[in-house]
Design an enzyme around this catalytic site. Structure first.
Site, short mmCIF file in Angstrom:
data_model
loop_
_atom_site.label_atom_id
_atom_site.label_comp_id
_atom_site.label_asym_id
_atom_site.label_seq_id
_atom_site.Cartn_x
_atom_site.Cartn_y
_atom_site.Cartn_z
N ALA A 14 0.83 -1.20 0.00
CA ALA A 14 0.00 0.00 0.00
C ALA A 14 0.86 1.25 0.00
O ALA A 14 0.67 2.17 -0.81
CB ALA A 14 -0.93 -0.01 1.21
N CYS A 47 2.04 -13.12 0.18
CA CYS A 47 1.21 -14.24 -0.29
C CYS A 47 2.05 -15.31 -0.97
O CYS A 47 1.61 -16.43 -1.16
CB CYS A 47 0.17 -13.76 -1.30
SG CYS A 47 -0.57 -12.20 -0.88
#
Lengths: 464, 464
Positions: A14, A47
């Site tokens: 982000a 991830c």
């Protein structure tokens, strides 16, 4: 000197997406950008860690989307291993601590982006800090786990045992990884079935399939203690019922928003502990402070309430939106429908929208339908079963959620439901969707359409 | 005797789906159902024929979804090899010809379903009827082609050559099939690039990929003649420029609606030669006559005009809707967005919505964007390139169409765009779609989202 200064707290998805997008829109003369990252890594794919541990992916370099140097080449003053310890919103400054030198200093800002991420839930259990017990949130965690596997060794014939605590996304992905590393894998799951993001009936299918893959899943298992051997390393994991031998323990219990800094600065935090923002990703009530990524709560467009979802794809979108707004453009993040996909070996798992219990929690009455089909035409080579569960609002037939468990080619079909949820479609409207058909890709009735038809029947049959 | 009689003309997907659904809603006491099928097969997957020819699928039984016997067990009076030669709409009767016995007779109806399908375009070329020249629309065609391949033999070392005429879906699928059968394959394509259902820039990617698979595609090739050898079998295919040696020729030129019977009966036929219906699939202006499947035109929801699309998935939906309406329930078929998926070996091809020329034809001004990405996270094993082209309306940014060319895992992503088109989304709305993300399934920005972002930039950049 630039006209304005942007300070970014957190150098992962982000934060650095925001910085990069702002830089695209405004050059260094207009906007100075300083970014603080407390770890030694930027912009990496958390991830991807399970696939690095499994050996599918070369790590950790492959998991880094952009290095500190690449960010700096774009005129972003990125300060690594530097932790922001305080935000003075009124004074428009943050206090930073250089973890190498120990220096602490204040830095002023005109605009601030908070992207402090999430921290893994780490239960306070006896033995949790023993060597051989590992989280898998950061690249450092991944490396430590791999080193630990080396320490266990791989002597021929020796049974090596891994216990994975937690049966959510990280848990099941780590179960696959440890299986691929040649470990005997036991997953200890506190809940009724693995994958609590699914309804238990669909979680049961995951349980059975994991069983078939050789992964033992123990449901209703509350870990009470982690025991160590004479060498000080982990040796067993104890639950209320029994103990499980373990050469290595992987914690995959989930994460919670890292929002302490924001909370202490007086920003508004929501019911799930995440920073609350408006659609432009501005921290509510603050014109010049934005927040995004794993540290914020997002609007659930189906339930109409905020939730916390830590997922790289959302963090990237948040960063993009924030960067556009900081850079003088515009962008909004309307919310999520709760889509997630995962796999354990060749088993694919997907969900979007509300589970039954979510629907109940927001007072919606609903019907469900579950169908079995195949991801290809039944006669086509490689046709394998997939199960689709669909939830729709009683009377109106508005789609509320979809869950899928199947084999290769099943999971991403959930995207159809994700778009339909976003558009507020009814299951009846869905039955007419013009989805791609050819025998290698789908039966003549796509499984999602079959589920929609059965759900329509359930809506009609349930009356009002 | 039943209260009412339903007559169905055509025993394939649309006709028999209608009959079955009507039967589900009304028992034999309420509704007598007589269905006429002129061939020897019912309810088969024509789309599966290329995979039968290739040897991927056991045929023809595997391609038959339901046999005549299975239909009869459901109290449907199915009359095989019986052709309807005339419809007397005012007199509520059809004239049938038993092709076995030669008997002809009138049968009355209360309700009529016309599902006469489509016929392959078969250009009037010298030599087109020579042995070794094959269409691939019916199961009979498939068997004849397979017999023909046997006749060519497979002597070791002998180069066997197949010429496929046409480079649409059937053409490219048959190219794969003949390649798998060990033939040297040449595709003769009249158009600028293969896959005219894509824009030429995307068709070019298909051309190059087919080249890489060892399939020769000749663009701008108009077949003028088919030549035969001393044994009477096909030997060469001539275009305006040159001749191509051929042991077997496969015609994959497309189909047109088989609507003569309906036209002669005074039903309204549209600009593409298909029967026109309302949303309930009633033939326009006729209370008790329905039509569906490959013999009708459907509403293109994006262009707002009718088109002809011969596709089993639509035929099944039509049948479902018709059967519901005939049986006293209700259903509508709102239209299509023009989704299609296909593959040639591991190359996947997909499209939905309007091509550039379709947009121009309906007077829409548009922008386009094309992006390259991968179907999985770039670092995940098996990540392979996929190209996405997106078309959006100028100024409004309304999504108009998407085309995809890529490898395994690419094509079905077009469904996201199909749903977005149905919902009338803008490309800006699409950038926020909550699509499933995990490294084995997608980069952190799904390729469809990347395309949407670039298209948003194109819309903004193009001004008004």
């Amino acid at each position: 000197m630039a006209a304005e200064r942007l300070v970014v707290i957190g150098g992962d998805a982000a934060g650095m997406s925001a910085a990069s997008q702002a830089r695209r829109l405004k050059g260094p003369d207009e906007l100075e950008i300083i970014a603080f990252e407390r770890s030694a890594f930027t912009s990496y794919s958390a991830c991807g860690i399970p696939y690095w541990v499994s050996g599918d992916v070369e790590g950790p370099d492959d998991l880094i989307a952009r290095t500190p140097e690449e960010h700096r080449e774009r005129d972003i003053d990125l300060r690594m291993r530097t932790e922001v310890t305080e935000i003075d919103v009124a004074g428009r400054r943050v206090r930073a601590l250089d973890r190498e030198s120990g220096d602490a200093y204040w830095t002023g800002f005109d605009k601030l982006v908070i992207a402090t991420g999430a921290r893994p839930v780490r239960p306070e259990l006896p033995g949790i800090d023993a060597p051989g017990v590992h989280g898998v949130q950061t690249l450092g965690d991944g490396q430590a786990l791999l080193d630990s596997l080396d320490a266990v060794g791989s002597g021929s014939g020796k049974t090596r045992r891994a216990v994975v605590v937690g049966a959510g996304y990280i848990g099941v992905e780590m179960a696959e990884a440890m299986l691929k590393r040649g470990f005997e894998v036991t997953v200890l799951n506190r809940g009724e079935q693995p994958m609590a993001t699914l309804d238990p009936d669909m979680g049961k299918l995951v349980h059975d399939a994991m069983d078939g893959l050789g992964i033992t899943t123990v449901n209703g298992a509350s870990v009470t203690k982690i025991l160590t051997g004479p060498d000080g390393r982990v040796s067993e994991v104890a639950t209320e019922e029994r103990t499980y031998p373990a050469d290595v323990v992987v914690l995959g219990i989930g994460v919670e928003p890292e929002a302490e800094l924001a909370r202490e600065a007086g920003l508004t935090v929501g019911p799930h502990g995440g920073i609350l923002t408006d659609l432009a990703m501005r921290a509510v009530g603050h014109e010049n402070v934005w927040a995004g990524g794993d540290c914020v709560e997002v609007l659930d467009l189906v339930a109409g309430r905020s939730r916390h979802i830590a997922l790289g794809t959302h963090a990237n979108k948040h960063g993009q939106v924030i960067g556009s707004n900081v850079g003088g453009g515009y962008g909004t993040f309307p919310g999520v429908v709760g889509t997630a996909v995962s796999k354990v070996c060749d088993l694919e798992i997907a969900r979007t929208g509300l589970r039954e219990k979510d629907a109940r929690a927001v007072g919606l009455r609903y019907v469900t339908a579950t169908i079995e089909s195949t991801q290809r035409a039944g006669y086509y080579p490689g046709a394998k079963p997939m199960t689709v569960k669909m939830i729709a609002e009683l009377r109106t037939g508005r789609l509320l959620g979809v869950q899928i468990v199947g084999r290769e080619g099943s999971a991403k079909r959930v995207d159809v439901a994700a778009v339909a949820l976003t558009a507020g479609m009814t299951v009846e409207q869905m039955t007419a969707l013009d989805l791609g058909y050819a025998p290698p890709f789908s039966p003549v009735w796509d499984p999602v359409l079959v589920a929609a038809r059965k759900t329509v029947a359930a809506v009609r049959g349930a009356g009002s």
